[in-house]
Motif scaffolding. Structure first.
Motif, PDB file in Angstrom:
ATOM      1  N   GLU A  22       0.845  -1.345  -0.063  1.00  0.00           N
ATOM      2  CA  GLU A  22       0.028  -0.172   0.017  1.00  0.00           C
ATOM      3  C   GLU A  22       1.031   1.240  -0.204  1.00  0.00           C
ATOM      4  OE1 GLU A  22      -3.176   0.533  -0.314  1.00  0.00           O
ATOM      5  OE2 GLU A  22      -4.020  -1.320   0.009  1.00  0.00           O
ATOM      6  N   TYR A  23       0.105   2.407   0.059  1.00  0.00           N
ATOM      7  CA  TYR A  23       1.027   3.654   0.007  1.00  0.00           C
ATOM      8  C   TYR A  23       1.371   4.051   1.426  1.00  0.00           C
ATOM      9  CZ  TYR A  23      -1.138   3.377  -4.500  1.00  0.00           C
ATOM     10  OH  TYR A  23      -1.237   3.019  -5.838  1.00  0.00           O
ATOM     11  N   THR A  24       2.215   4.913   1.493  1.00  0.00           N
ATOM     12  CA  THR A  24       3.006   5.041   3.092  1.00  0.00           C
ATOM     13  C   THR A  24       1.748   5.628   3.948  1.00  0.00           C
ATOM     14  OG1 THR A  24       4.729   5.913   1.792  1.00  0.00           O
ATOM     15  CG2 THR A  24       4.533   6.785   4.326  1.00  0.00           C
ATOM     16  N   TYR A  25       0.991   6.567   3.409  1.00  0.00           N
ATOM     17  CA  TYR A  25      -0.176   7.033   4.541  1.00  0.00           C
ATOM     18  C   TYR A  25      -1.140   6.017   4.878  1.00  0.00           C
ATOM     19  CZ  TYR A  25      -3.258   7.670   0.523  1.00  0.00           C
ATOM     20  OH  TYR A  25      -4.015   7.156  -0.864  1.00  0.00           O
ATOM     21  N   THR A  26      -1.422   4.923   4.060  1.00  0.00           N
ATOM     22  CA  THR A  26      -2.274   3.857   4.386  1.00  0.00           C
ATOM     23  C   THR A  26      -1.592   2.751   5.126  1.00  0.00           C
ATOM     24  OG1 THR A  26      -3.007   4.021   2.092  1.00  0.00           O
ATOM     25  CG2 THR A  26      -3.509   2.006   3.357  1.00  0.00           C
ATOM     26  N   ILE A  27      -0.409   2.575   5.049  1.00  0.00           N
ATOM     27  CA  ILE A  27       0.377   1.766   6.059  1.00  0.00           C
ATOM     28  C   ILE A  27       0.514   2.378   7.390  1.00  0.00           C
ATOM     29  CG2 ILE A  27       2.847   0.830   6.401  1.00  0.00           C
ATOM     30  CD1 ILE A  27       1.270  -0.745   4.337  1.00  0.00           C
ATOM     31  N   HIS A  28       0.546   3.618   7.317  1.00  0.00           N
ATOM     32  CA  HIS A  28       0.664   4.322   8.927  1.00  0.00           C
ATOM     33  C   HIS A  28      -0.680   4.238   9.507  1.00  0.00           C
ATOM     34  CE1 HIS A  28       1.581   7.263  11.891  1.00  0.00           C
ATOM     35  NE2 HIS A  28       0.284   7.771  11.454  1.00  0.00           N
ATOM     36  N   ASN A  29      -1.701   4.303   8.602  1.00  0.00           N
ATOM     37  CA  ASN A  29      -3.083   4.086   9.357  1.00  0.00           C
ATOM     38  C   ASN A  29      -3.390   2.612   9.737  1.00  0.00           C
ATOM     39  OD1 ASN A  29      -4.074   6.561   8.997  1.00  0.00           O
ATOM     40  ND2 ASN A  29      -4.900   6.275   6.777  1.00  0.00           N
ATOM     41  N   TYR A  30      -2.849   1.590   9.064  1.00  0.00           N
ATOM     42  CA  TYR A  30      -2.924   0.009   9.330  1.00  0.00           C
ATOM     43  C   TYR A  30      -2.119   0.039  10.803  1.00  0.00           C
ATOM     44  CZ  TYR A  30      -4.717  -1.027   4.918  1.00  0.00           C
ATOM     45  OH  TYR A  30      -5.435  -1.357   3.700  1.00  0.00           O
ATOM     46  N   LYS A  31      -1.206   0.570  10.936  1.00  0.00           N
ATOM     47  CA  LYS A  31      -0.336   0.460  12.357  1.00  0.00           C
ATOM     48  C   LYS A  31      -1.275   0.996  13.438  1.00  0.00           C
ATOM     49  CE  LYS A  31       4.266   1.116  10.442  1.00  0.00           C
ATOM     50  NZ  LYS A  31       5.510   2.137  10.354  1.00  0.00           N
ATOM     51  N   ASP A  32      -2.266   1.897  13.192  1.00  0.00           N
ATOM     52  CA  ASP A  32      -3.126   2.141  14.359  1.00  0.00           C
ATOM     53  C   ASP A  32      -4.243   1.234  14.529  1.00  0.00           C
ATOM     54  OD1 ASP A  32      -4.208   4.252  16.098  1.00  0.00           O
ATOM     55  OD2 ASP A  32      -5.670   4.572  14.383  1.00  0.00           O
ATOM     56  N   TYR A  33      -4.827   0.889  13.206  1.00  0.00           N
ATOM     57  CA  TYR A  33      -5.839  -0.033  13.184  1.00  0.00           C
ATOM     58  C   TYR A  33      -5.856  -1.442  14.122  1.00  0.00           C
ATOM     59  CZ  TYR A  33      -7.563   3.166   9.334  1.00  0.00           C
ATOM     60  OH  TYR A  33      -7.704   4.241   8.402  1.00  0.00           O
ATOM     61  N   ILE A  34      -4.561  -1.831  13.801  1.00  0.00           N
ATOM     62  CA  ILE A  34      -4.361  -3.335  14.351  1.00  0.00           C
ATOM     63  C   ILE A  34      -4.253  -3.035  15.839  1.00  0.00           C
ATOM     64  CG2 ILE A  34      -3.081  -4.175  12.498  1.00  0.00           C
ATOM     65  CD1 ILE A  34      -0.535  -3.655  13.891  1.00  0.00           C
ATOM     66  N   ASN A  35      -4.321  -1.736  16.467  1.00  0.00           N
ATOM     67  CA  ASN A  35      -4.175  -1.745  18.110  1.00  0.00           C
ATOM     68  C   ASN A  35      -5.749  -1.636  18.413  1.00  0.00           C
ATOM     69  OD1 ASN A  35      -1.664  -1.312  18.432  1.00  0.00           O
ATOM     70  ND2 ASN A  35      -1.707   0.755  17.718  1.00  0.00           N
ATOM     71  N   ARG A  36      -6.567  -1.584  17.498  1.00  0.00           N
ATOM     72  CA  ARG A  36      -8.008  -1.613  17.633  1.00  0.00           C
ATOM     73  C   ARG A  36      -8.884  -2.949  17.385  1.00  0.00           C
ATOM     74  NH1 ARG A  36      -9.621   3.965  18.035  1.00  0.00           N
ATOM     75  NH2 ARG A  36      -7.996   5.481  17.807  1.00  0.00           N
ATOM     76  N   TRP A  37      -8.285  -3.750  16.362  1.00  0.00           N
ATOM     77  CA  TRP A  37      -8.916  -4.771  15.917  1.00  0.00           C
ATOM     78  C   TRP A  37      -8.050  -6.058  15.927  1.00  0.00           C
ATOM     79  CZ3 TRP A  37     -13.438  -4.774  13.003  1.00  0.00           C
ATOM     80  CH2 TRP A  37     -13.985  -3.276  12.726  1.00  0.00           C
ATOM     81  N   SER A  38      -8.855  -6.945  16.554  1.00  0.00           N
ATOM     82  CA  SER A  38      -8.112  -8.318  16.677  1.00  0.00           C
ATOM     83  C   SER A  38      -8.010  -9.196  15.580  1.00  0.00           C
ATOM     84  CB  SER A  38      -8.861  -9.218  17.987  1.00  0.00           C
ATOM     85  OG  SER A  38     -10.039  -9.682  17.465  1.00  0.00           O
ATOM     86  N   LYS A  39      -7.364 -10.261  15.231  1.00  0.00           N
ATOM     87  CA  LYS A  39      -7.225 -10.928  14.285  1.00  0.00           C
ATOM     88  C   LYS A  39      -8.390 -11.583  13.883  1.00  0.00           C
ATOM     89  CE  LYS A  39      -2.564 -12.700  14.055  1.00  0.00           C
ATOM     90  NZ  LYS A  39      -1.450 -14.024  14.398  1.00  0.00           N
ATOM     91  N   ASN A  40      -9.044 -12.265  15.125  1.00  0.00           N
ATOM     92  CA  ASN A  40     -10.655 -12.699  14.784  1.00  0.00           C
ATOM     93  C   ASN A  40     -11.630 -11.671  14.438  1.00  0.00           C
ATOM     94  OD1 ASN A  40      -9.694 -15.196  15.889  1.00  0.00           O
ATOM     95  ND2 ASN A  40     -10.231 -14.577  17.842  1.00  0.00           N
ATOM     96  N   GLU A  41     -11.619 -10.516  14.671  1.00  0.00           N
ATOM     97  CA  GLU A  41     -12.683  -9.379  14.335  1.00  0.00           C
ATOM     98  C   GLU A  41     -12.467  -9.250  12.811  1.00  0.00           C
ATOM     99  OE1 GLU A  41     -13.495  -6.720  18.016  1.00  0.00           O
ATOM    100  OE2 GLU A  41     -11.722  -6.315  16.789  1.00  0.00           O
ATOM    101  N   VAL A  42     -11.049  -9.263  12.263  1.00  0.00           N
ATOM    102  CA  VAL A  42     -10.868  -9.037  10.952  1.00  0.00           C
ATOM    103  C   VAL A  42     -11.015 -10.081  10.055  1.00  0.00           C
ATOM    104  CG1 VAL A  42      -8.999  -8.546   9.298  1.00  0.00           C
ATOM    105  CG2 VAL A  42      -9.029  -7.419  11.469  1.00  0.00           C
ATOM    106  N   ALA A  43     -10.883 -11.120  10.795  1.00  0.00           N
ATOM    107  CA  ALA A  43     -11.185 -12.651   9.937  1.00  0.00           C
ATOM    108  C   ALA A  43     -12.825 -12.502   9.749  1.00  0.00           C
ATOM    109  CB  ALA A  43     -10.667 -13.764  10.680  1.00  0.00           C
ATOM    110  N   GLU A  44     -13.501 -12.230  10.884  1.00  0.00           N
ATOM    111  CA  GLU A  44     -15.027 -12.288  10.679  1.00  0.00           C
ATOM    112  C   GLU A  44     -15.451 -11.229   9.510  1.00  0.00           C
ATOM    113  OE1 GLU A  44     -16.571 -11.344  14.409  1.00  0.00           O
ATOM    114  OE2 GLU A  44     -15.900 -13.137  15.299  1.00  0.00           O
ATOM    115  N   LEU A  45     -14.854 -10.114   9.406  1.00  0.00           N
ATOM    116  CA  LEU A  45     -15.123  -9.202   8.296  1.00  0.00           C
ATOM    117  C   LEU A  45     -14.773  -9.594   7.094  1.00  0.00           C
ATOM    118  CD1 LEU A  45     -13.999  -5.559   9.669  1.00  0.00           C
ATOM    119  CD2 LEU A  45     -16.335  -6.451   9.308  1.00  0.00           C
ATOM    120  N   VAL A  46     -13.677 -10.357   6.908  1.00  0.00           N
ATOM    121  CA  VAL A  46     -13.103 -11.000   5.755  1.00  0.00           C
ATOM    122  C   VAL A  46     -14.291 -12.022   5.161  1.00  0.00           C
ATOM    123  CG1 VAL A  46     -11.724 -12.408   4.385  1.00  0.00           C
ATOM    124  CG2 VAL A  46     -10.826 -10.567   5.873  1.00  0.00           C
ATOM    125  N   GLU A  47     -14.897 -12.922   6.108  1.00  0.00           N
ATOM    126  CA  GLU A  47     -15.750 -13.941   5.783  1.00  0.00           C
ATOM    127  C   GLU A  47     -17.143 -13.125   5.363  1.00  0.00           C
ATOM    128  OE1 GLU A  47     -16.222 -16.234   9.042  1.00  0.00           O
ATOM    129  OE2 GLU A  47     -14.187 -17.378   9.096  1.00  0.00           O
TER     130      GLU A  47
END
Length: 303
Positions: free
Chosen positions: A247-272
């Motif tokens: 991704e682009y730099t600003y997006t990667i920076h946001n992802y670093k913040d998002y993973i502090n709010r979302w667990s692996k299971n929560e993201v997996a549920e969204l993908v499903e």
């Protein structure tokens, strides 16, 4: 696809870009004074038939182009078909603005019209890159794909955006692909960016408020679904390993913040959920709007 019918009766259906390109091709070798345009939402039916039935005085044939025929009521469409069946000499082109055209929808015209349907639009990286190269701008394959998706896979929207970018960089060159992306439909893109950011921040009220605004402004819900789904999938890869995400730099920076709010299971549920919605979309059991609301309301369960 094209049906071989009367040469001087043509129906064109597809996106605005496809229609305009096809019209230019159809009338490129004729005197433009012989071409008269009519419009479906304000059609003077008597004037239309007067022109199509008149004997050309200075040209080989009169050419009548009826644009936005999708705005015609069924009664008028039938009148046009009946009237044209009595005229043989003059050239008539009907255009239907239709984002997902299929020939079956135009079966009433098949007996007398040569039907030209826009093929399914697909991404062609080289084509998009060439658009930029023609204007002295070089972009990568990923950037070309991203911009094409932002333009709802419509070449005409892309060309309009490119024209704005060309004016902006009239005296200097962009420093990065990211800089170019930031100029593409900035106001709407910024709204979608804020929508996505608030979704991943788990702020349901702000997410719903921004979503309503951008939908009311006429933004494509298909594009919003694509953007949100793409970021959800990318975030799932980022959680596994940041090296999997390009991704682009600003997006990667946001992802670093998002993973502090979302667990692996929560993201997996969204993908499903996205996979389920995608299946339902393809089988007609879901709309992009209802699918987006289903995704948004998962925030009710995520404190």
């Amino acid at each position: 696809m094209t049906s071989k019918k009367i040469k001087n009766r043509i129906l064109v259906a597809g996106s605005q870009s496809f229609i305009e390109d096809k019209l230019r091709d159809l009338v490129k070798d004729v005197d433009q004074d012989s071409v008269r345009y009519f419009y479906g939402d304000e059609l003077d039916i008597e004037g239309f038939f007067e022109y199509t039935s008149s004997i050309p005085l200075f040209y080989e044939q009169n050419i009548a182009v009826l644009k936005h025929a999708e705005d015609l009521k069924e009664k008028l469409k039938n009148e046009i078909l009946e009237g044209l069946s009595k005229i043989e000499a003059n050239f008539v082109i009907l255009t239907f603005l239709d984002e997902k055209p299929v020939e079956e929808n135009y079966k009433k015209f098949k007996e007398s019209f040569n039907i030209i349907i826009e093929p399914k639009r697909s991404f062609n990286a080289q084509m998009i890159q060439q658009y930029f190269k023609d204007e002295g701008l070089i972009v990568g394959v990923d950037t070309a794909k991203y911009i094409f998706e932002m333009c709802n896979k419509d070449p005409m929207i892309l060309k309009n955006e490119l024209e704005k970018i060309k004016i902006f960089y009239n005296y200097e060159k962009p420093r990065s692909d990211e800089e170019i992306i930031s100029l593409v439909s900035f106001s709407r893109s910024e709204s979608i960016y804020q929508f996505i950011k608030n979704f991943f921040s788990k702020d349901l009220n702000k997410t719903l408020a921004i979503f309503k605004v951008i939908v009311d402004d006429g933004e494509s819900v298909e594009r919003i679904f694509y953007e949100l789904s793409r970021h959800i999938v990318s975030l799932s890869f980022y959680i596994i390993s940041p090296s999997l995400v390009t991704e682009y730099t600003y997006t990667i920076h946001n992802y670093k913040d998002y993973i502090n709010r979302w667990s692996k299971n929560e993201v997996a549920e969204l993908v499903e959920l996205i996979a389920e919605i995608d299946l339902f979309l393809k089988t007609g059991r879901e709309t992009y709007l209802s699918g987006l609301y289903r995704i948004i309301y998962t925030l009710l369960k995520k404190d």
